[in-house]
Design an enzyme around this catalytic site. Sequence first.
Site, PDB file in Angstrom:
ATOM      1  N   LYS A   1       0.817  -1.221   0.000  1.00 21.91           N
ATOM      2  CA  LYS A   1       0.000   0.000   0.000  1.00 21.91           C
ATOM      3  C   LYS A   1       0.841   1.257   0.000  1.00 21.91           C
ATOM      4  CE  LYS A   1      -2.422   1.208   3.701  1.00 21.91           C
ATOM      5  NZ  LYS A   1      -3.536   1.384   4.675  1.00 21.91           N
TER       6      LYS A   1
ATOM      7  N   GLY B   1       2.818   5.368   7.257  1.00 23.42           N
ATOM      8  CA  GLY B   1       3.210   5.352   5.851  1.00 23.42           C
ATOM      9  C   GLY B   1       2.086   5.679   4.897  1.00 23.42           C
TER      10      GLY B   1
ATOM     11  N   GLY C   1     -10.852   8.476  16.404  1.00 20.47           N
ATOM     12  CA  GLY C   1     -10.671   8.547  17.845  1.00 20.47           C
ATOM     13  C   GLY C   1     -10.640  10.006  18.286  1.00 20.47           C
TER      14      GLY C   1
ATOM     15  N   ASN D   1      -6.430   4.534   2.165  1.00 17.76           N
ATOM     16  CA  ASN D   1      -6.711   3.107   2.368  1.00 17.76           C
ATOM     17  C   ASN D   1      -7.403   2.447   1.187  1.00 17.76           C
ATOM     18  OD1 ASN D   1      -5.832   2.692   5.240  1.00 17.76           O
ATOM     19  ND2 ASN D   1      -7.266   4.379   5.531  1.00 17.76           N
TER      20      ASN D   1
ATOM     21  N   LYS E   1      14.383  10.958 -27.510  1.00 13.35           N
ATOM     22  CA  LYS E   1      14.841  10.064 -26.456  1.00 13.35           C
ATOM     23  C   LYS E   1      16.363  10.095 -26.393  1.00 13.35           C
ATOM     24  CE  LYS E   1      16.172   6.069 -26.755  1.00 13.35           C
ATOM     25  NZ  LYS E   1      17.499   5.349 -26.614  1.00 13.35           N
TER      26      LYS E   1
ATOM     27  N   HIS F   1       7.983  18.088 -37.027  1.00 12.92           N
ATOM     28  CA  HIS F   1       6.816  17.205 -37.061  1.00 12.92           C
ATOM     29  C   HIS F   1       7.151  15.777 -37.485  1.00 12.92           C
ATOM     30  CE1 HIS F   1       6.286  20.320 -40.467  1.00 12.92           C
ATOM     31  NE2 HIS F   1       7.195  19.478 -40.841  1.00 12.92           N
TER      32      HIS F   1
ATOM     33  N   TYR G   1      11.244  10.860 -35.134  1.00 15.87           N
ATOM     34  CA  TYR G   1      11.809  10.206 -33.952  1.00 15.87           C
ATOM     35  C   TYR G   1      13.305  10.458 -33.948  1.00 15.87           C
ATOM     36  CZ  TYR G   1      13.896   6.728 -30.951  1.00 15.87           C
ATOM     37  OH  TYR G   1      14.650   6.121 -29.980  1.00 15.87           O
TER      38      TYR G   1
ATOM     39  N   ASN H   1      18.311   3.817 -34.469  1.00 14.22           N
ATOM     40  CA  ASN H   1      19.343   3.694 -33.443  1.00 14.22           C
ATOM     41  C   ASN H   1      19.473   2.308 -32.829  1.00 14.22           C
ATOM     42  OD1 ASN H   1      16.735   4.157 -32.367  1.00 14.22           O
ATOM     43  ND2 ASN H   1      17.589   4.769 -30.398  1.00 14.22           N
TER      44      ASN H   1
ATOM     45  N   SER I   1      12.709  15.661 -45.637  1.00 15.80           N
ATOM     46  CA  SER I   1      11.605  14.863 -45.102  1.00 15.80           C
ATOM     47  C   SER I   1      11.734  13.394 -45.480  1.00 15.80           C
ATOM     48  CB  SER I   1      10.280  15.410 -45.631  1.00 15.80           C
ATOM     49  OG  SER I   1      10.069  16.727 -45.163  1.00 15.80           O
TER      50      SER I   1
END
Length: 434
Positions: free
Chosen positions: A7, A86, A125, A212, A319, A331, A334, A354, A373
């Site tokens: 969790k 936590g 409580g 929770n 990247k 445009h 990659y 690559n 292009s």
Amino acid sequence: MKSDTHKVLHPIAGRPMLEHLLASAAELTPARQVVVAGHGRDQLEKALGARATIAVQDPQHGTAHAVQMAQDALADFDGDVLVLYGDVPFVTAATMRSMIERLHAADAPKVVVLGFEPDDALAYGRVIARGDAIVKMVEFKDATEAERATRLCNSGLLAARSGDLFALLARVDNNNAQGEYYLPDIVNIALADGDRAAVVVTADPDEVAGINSRAELADAERRWQDRRRAQAMADGATLIAPETVWFSWDTQIGRDVLIEPNVVFGPGVSVADHVTIHAFSHLEGATVAGKAELGPYARLRPGADIRAKAKIGNFVEIKKATIGEGAKVNHLSYVGDAEVGAGANLGAGTITCNYDGYFKYKTVIGERAFIGSNSALIAPVRIGKDAIVAAGSAVSRDVGDGELRLVRAEQMVKPGWADRFHDAMKKKKAEKQG
């Protein structure tokens, strides 16, 4: 959570909720940290490494029993202990400090409890107090109607000196509706001994909101994002539709940055002043220098380094690549594992090839180079300064400075062929229909 993930390792703003809490605690420079877990020890050890000792509570007999599980790890520790949760990740360092400071006030309380006053006290409580002096702590199920009417609630967080804490824990019993050992009972034991206990009240009930369920996790994310958006605008960024922009816990945004709708920041992004980020862009692990322009629909992946005044256009993915000052990738391209020189221009559909299925290779494009292009640059390859790669080329060898590289099959021309084809096909279609 109904999850295989522990969790407290579920993320908010890209960071596990436990890490949010530990980051705040780190501002107090704790001597040591102990994380008590009921299960999932292996996940916590992997996430935390040597930063914390993991103590396992098995079986689980309540909150007092859980804190007792930390006793061995703190056996030689003589100092203040903060008990945190936590799944209550947004307690601030300032609040933690106020608890420790109250513990060392002149009246020397044995225990300091963090209280809060929610709009609806529900089944929390209750803390019965006169001023900040606690008179009684009581769980909702064991409270009288009069006690339930008080709005001061117990967050579960507390501070005590180590010797006092474990001595009090040893005296807690489970004589209650749930048959569990309740941590708040140490306050009642201290009071019965004639000692003092004090409450510090947080001004923001959201600070102690527990998580929770998946729904509560989503609500915590919403509240965190709302605060971060407000902070970004207060610091000088323009968010056209703030509710559609999603930040990571470590996103850095400069002044006079314009962020259009539906922009998502993953971890590790730094954006300098005067940057424009158009709609539907996604950034992660990227650095963007001043006056650069991104998108719409741009994707920056880890290692993207966009230099000043560069432009990354629509449907462009970058990247692990540096895009030099003033360079343009406008445009449908990659660019990965590459260096693009200042002032270079990559036309639509440019791809750096690559990866061969086993290894990654680098493409270097010189300053002011022009890539036509629909070109494929097959790495490893170097394109020189001021070079031109003609549209539609597949370049697998280096191109020198100032060269033109044209890689195309020779075009075949057949005059009149199309007219004859159309006539034949129309005749065939007519015969078939007739």
